[in-house]
Design an enzyme around this catalytic site. Structure first.
Site, short mmCIF file in Angstrom:
data_model
loop_
_atom_site.label_atom_id
_atom_site.label_comp_id
_atom_site.label_asym_id
_atom_site.label_seq_id
_atom_site.Cartn_x
_atom_site.Cartn_y
_atom_site.Cartn_z
N VAL A 17 46.34 14.95 -53.25
CA VAL A 17 47.80 15.83 -54.04
C VAL A 17 48.49 16.81 -53.21
CG1 VAL A 17 47.96 17.85 -55.54
CG2 VAL A 17 45.43 16.19 -55.41
N ARG A 48 44.76 20.18 -41.51
CA ARG A 48 43.26 20.23 -40.54
C ARG A 48 43.82 19.67 -39.26
NH1 ARG A 48 38.62 20.07 -43.16
NH2 ARG A 48 39.18 17.94 -44.09
N GLU A 131 46.71 24.75 -64.03
CA GLU A 131 46.58 23.33 -64.58
C GLU A 131 45.92 22.45 -64.24
OE1 GLU A 131 46.76 21.56 -67.74
OE2 GLU A 131 47.67 23.52 -68.20
N GLY A 136 43.34 16.51 -64.30
CA GLY A 136 44.77 16.50 -64.09
C GLY A 136 46.48 16.65 -64.15
N ILE A 138 47.04 16.29 -67.79
CA ILE A 138 47.17 16.63 -69.38
C ILE A 138 47.18 18.13 -69.19
CG2 ILE A 138 45.97 16.74 -70.91
CD1 ILE A 138 44.19 14.68 -70.62
N GLY A 189 42.22 7.49 -54.85
CA GLY A 189 42.63 9.10 -55.12
C GLY A 189 41.91 9.66 -55.36
N ASP A 203 31.78 18.61 -61.17
CA ASP A 203 33.39 18.40 -61.01
C ASP A 203 33.26 18.38 -62.50
OD1 ASP A 203 36.05 17.85 -60.50
OD2 ASP A 203 36.42 16.63 -61.84
N LYS A 207 35.36 21.69 -64.57
CA LYS A 207 36.31 21.87 -65.60
C LYS A 207 35.33 22.77 -67.40
CE LYS A 207 38.17 17.43 -63.48
NZ LYS A 207 38.65 16.41 -62.87
N GLY A 306 44.46 12.01 -59.23
CA GLY A 306 45.41 11.15 -58.74
C GLY A 306 46.54 11.89 -58.41
N1 LIG Z 1 43.04 14.12 -56.02
C1 LIG Z 1 42.44 13.94 -57.42
O1 LIG Z 1 42.84 13.51 -58.29
C2 LIG Z 1 42.83 15.38 -57.74
C3 LIG Z 1 42.79 16.73 -56.81
N2 LIG Z 1 41.96 17.46 -57.37
C4 LIG Z 1 41.89 18.86 -56.53
O2 LIG Z 1 42.75 19.39 -55.25
C5 LIG Z 1 42.57 19.48 -55.26
C6 LIG Z 1 43.23 18.64 -53.46
O3 LIG Z 1 42.35 17.28 -53.22
P1 LIG Z 1 42.89 16.44 -52.66
O4 LIG Z 1 43.85 16.09 -52.59
O5 LIG Z 1 42.07 14.84 -53.50
O6 LIG Z 1 41.79 16.20 -51.82
P2 LIG Z 1 41.95 15.51 -49.82
O7 LIG Z 1 40.68 16.06 -49.02
O8 LIG Z 1 43.05 14.33 -50.32
O9 LIG Z 1 43.54 16.73 -49.05
C7 LIG Z 1 42.46 18.19 -49.19
C8 LIG Z 1 42.94 18.13 -47.19
O10 LIG Z 1 43.28 19.62 -46.65
C9 LIG Z 1 42.78 20.11 -45.16
N3 LIG Z 1 41.85 20.93 -45.46
C10 LIG Z 1 41.02 21.41 -45.25
N4 LIG Z 1 40.73 22.31 -45.14
C11 LIG Z 1 41.74 23.19 -44.91
C12 LIG Z 1 42.07 23.69 -44.21
N5 LIG Z 1 41.47 25.08 -43.91
N6 LIG Z 1 43.67 24.27 -43.34
C13 LIG Z 1 44.60 23.41 -44.03
N7 LIG Z 1 44.06 22.29 -44.25
C14 LIG Z 1 43.09 22.46 -44.56
C15 LIG Z 1 42.17 18.17 -45.61
O11 LIG Z 1 42.32 17.79 -43.85
C16 LIG Z 1 43.15 17.17 -46.99
O12 LIG Z 1 43.87 16.28 -45.63
C17 LIG Z 1 40.64 19.79 -54.55
O13 LIG Z 1 40.19 21.39 -54.79
C18 LIG Z 1 40.68 18.99 -55.65
O14 LIG Z 1 39.45 18.96 -56.66
C19 LIG Z 1 42.57 18.08 -58.81
C20 LIG Z 1 42.83 17.12 -59.45
C21 LIG Z 1 42.95 15.95 -59.51
N1 LIG Z 2 37.44 14.30 -59.11
C1 LIG Z 2 38.50 13.89 -59.98
C2 LIG Z 2 39.86 14.85 -59.19
C3 LIG Z 2 40.38 15.22 -60.44
O1 LIG Z 2 39.86 16.72 -61.05
C4 LIG Z 2 38.91 13.64 -61.12
O2 LIG Z 2 37.63 12.10 -60.72
O3 LIG Z 2 38.40 13.47 -62.28
NA NA Z 3 45.46 19.88 -66.92
#
Ligand SMILES: NC(=O)C1=CN([C@@H]2O[C@H](COP(=O)(O)OP(=O)(O)OC[C@H]3O[C@@H](n4cnc5c(N)ncnc54)[C@H](O)[C@@H]3O)[C@@H](O)[C@H]2O)C=CC1
Ligand SMILES: N[C@@H](CC=O)C(=O)O
Ligand code: NA
Length: 430
Positions: A17, A48, A131, A136, A138, A189, A203, A207, A306
């Site tokens: 994201v 990280r 949001e 996602g 929506i 993703g 998850d 929500k 995504g």
């Molecule tokens: N991927 C998706 O479709 C969706 C994700 N989300 C939410 O968005 C957030 C991020 O998800 P993603 O991007 O998919 O996860 P991801 O695992 O791809 O990205 C998270 C990033 O944060 C970094 N990180 C972890 N601890 C850290 C720290 N202390 N300092 C700096 N960076 C750090 C990780 O190295 C990683 O690159 C989560 O809360 C997830 O639930 C929400 C809706 C959809």
């Molecule tokens: N892992 C979640 C990401 C979005 O919230 C999902 O699959 O819906």
């Molecule tokens: Na939303």
């Protein structure tokens, strides 16, 4: 009038994201500036793994010290897309204490500790927007919180997890295996860093807690949500659903009791008829029905997971909190004035599909029917298939309380003629 001094944004996390947020902030900078009324500047990106190559991310902005970044004092908005409870919670709280508003996609954290986070935002005159945390791209949090603020929402029901919908869709439409479909969802993703959160329903439960809290103006945490994941769903369940003209979906259902005195929130797999709009929700799409007194039934549909769709929701929040900052105001905070109790799952009333392995001999059907009647569960249809002295009996009930159904199943297991309970699944959407 356009302000020339930029609003400074700190991005915490640059994964699926975060990298899309950084990309869109750069490519759409002029439009964002015009919409906000001031330039927005990406002032720091906490990661990280600093050595990882990130296309389009200026190396000089990257830091591994997220705490120092949120404490800088010149940051107007912190975007938290790290995920998980800690250090996300401490970083968000510190951001508020240092004058920043926060945009987060972190449903796990908001569902566990939303009340405290909202209180910290309010105490510091800051905004907390999320949001992206629910469904996602929506728009759902803002419509519930703002557009429907004058109505009375009674029910929120839908598919809120893209990964599990993707898995079920692939298994159903292409015959793909469970692990193969999960690997594909992860590569695209969609899955959480630990996909157990998706497949075990955590998850979706997070929500559901957020949706119920906003919809019913009460406090609901993830611990209040009844949760059953996808891992219990068998190929036999999916085949059985097909025979009934149904499909299996992982649903989140939040309801206000008819007397208005309590609410329920639950996440579990359920059979829904193929004619229901939710049955045609494919891949990682989500769809949510909202039922309100005056509005009637509304349906929200779109990409639920995504990087790019989720970044769209994050950027929408970024524009909103930046506008609030410029106006010297904050948006709506937590609205939990009703303090309604969350009833246990046993009080939920719905229909059930029960598949039993029984002895194929006279009187079994009557015995089984008696057990249902004794527990006050009325049978809608029964289908029996027999072979070599054994039979399978599929019972679909009328609406009954979950507690009554559980006692019925307990009593059925005690019958000598019942060899086993092959599956129990709720039937929704009729
Ligand atoms: N991927 C998706 O479709 C969706 C994700 N989300 C939410 O968005 C957030 C991020 O998800 P993603 O991007 O998919 O996860 P991801 O695992 O791809 O990205 C998270 C990033 O944060 C970094 N990180 C972890 N601890 C850290 C720290 N202390 N300092 C700096 N960076 C750090 C990780 O190295 C990683 O690159 C989560 O809360 C997830 O639930 C929400 C809706 C959809
Ligand atoms: N892992 C979640 C990401 C979005 O919230 C999902 O699959 O819906
Ligand atoms: Na939303």
């Amino acid at each position: 009038m356009m302000r020339t001094r930029p609003l400074k944004v700190a991005l915490l996390g640059c994964g699926v994201v975060g990298s899309e947020v950084a990309r869109i902030m750069t490519t759409h900078a002029d439009d964002l500036t015009a919409r906000i009324g001031a330039p927005v500047e990406l002032a720091g990106i906490a990661v990280r793994r600093p050595d990882k190559v990130r296309a389009g991310v200026p190396a000089e902005l990257v830091t591994t010290d997220a705490t120092a970044l949120v404490k800088r004092g010149d940051i107007d908005v912190v975007i938290e897309v790290i995920g998980g409870i800690e250090p996300a919670r401490s970083l968000i709280t510190t951001a508020f204490e240092h004058g920043a508003s926060v945009v987060s996609a972190n449903k796990a954290l908001v569902a566990a500790d939303g009340a405290a986070l909202h209180a910290a935002a309010e105490a510091n005159g800051a905004d907390l927007y999320y949001e992206a945390a629910v469904a996602g791209a929506i728009p759902l949090v803002r419509p519930l919180r703002e557009s429907l603020a004058g109505d009375k929402v009674n029910r929120v029901l839908g598919i809120v997890n893209g990964t599990t919908n993707f898995i079920l869709d692939k298994m159903d439409s292409t015959g793909s295996g469970y692990s193969e479909a999960l690997d594909e969802a992860t590569a695209l993703g969609y899955a959480e860093a630990d996909p157990t959160a998706d497949v075990e329903g955590f998850d979706a439960a997070a929500k559901a807690a957020i949706l119920a809290g906003i919809a019913f103006h009460t406090r609901v945490t993830i611990d209040d949500v009844h949760r059953e994941g996808l891992t219990e769903v068998t190929a036999a369940d999916i085949a059985s659903a097909k025979r009934m003209g149904c499909t299996v979906k992982l649903l989140a259902i939040c309801e206000r009791a008819a007397d208005g005195g309590s609410v329920t929130a639950r996440v579990h797999p359920a059979m829904i008829p193929l004619t229901h709009p939710l049955a045609s929700v494919r891949e990682a799409y989500n769809a949510v029905f909202v039922e309100a007194d005056a509005a009637g039934q509304l349906m929200f549909y779109g990409p639920g997971a995504g990087g790019s769709p989720t970044a769209s929701a994050v950027l929408g929040d970024l524009v909103a909190v930046c506008r609030n900052k410029l106006a010297g105001a904050t948006g709506p905070g937590e609205s939990a004035y009703t303090a309604l109790p969350v009833s246990p799952m046993g009080e939920v009333v719905t229909r059930y599909h029960i598949s039993l392995d029984v002895a194929d001999k006279p009187g079994v059907l009557a015995q089984v029917a008696t057990v249902f009647a004794e527990h006050g569960v009325s049978i809608d249809t029964v289908r029996q298939q027999g072979k070599d002295g054994e039979a399978s009996l599929v019972v679909v009930t009328h609406r009954a309380a979950d507690a009554a159904l559980s006692s019925t199943v307990g009593a059925l297991r005690e019958l000598d003629t019942v060899r086993g309970v092959a599956s129990i699944m709720r039937v929704e959407g009729e």
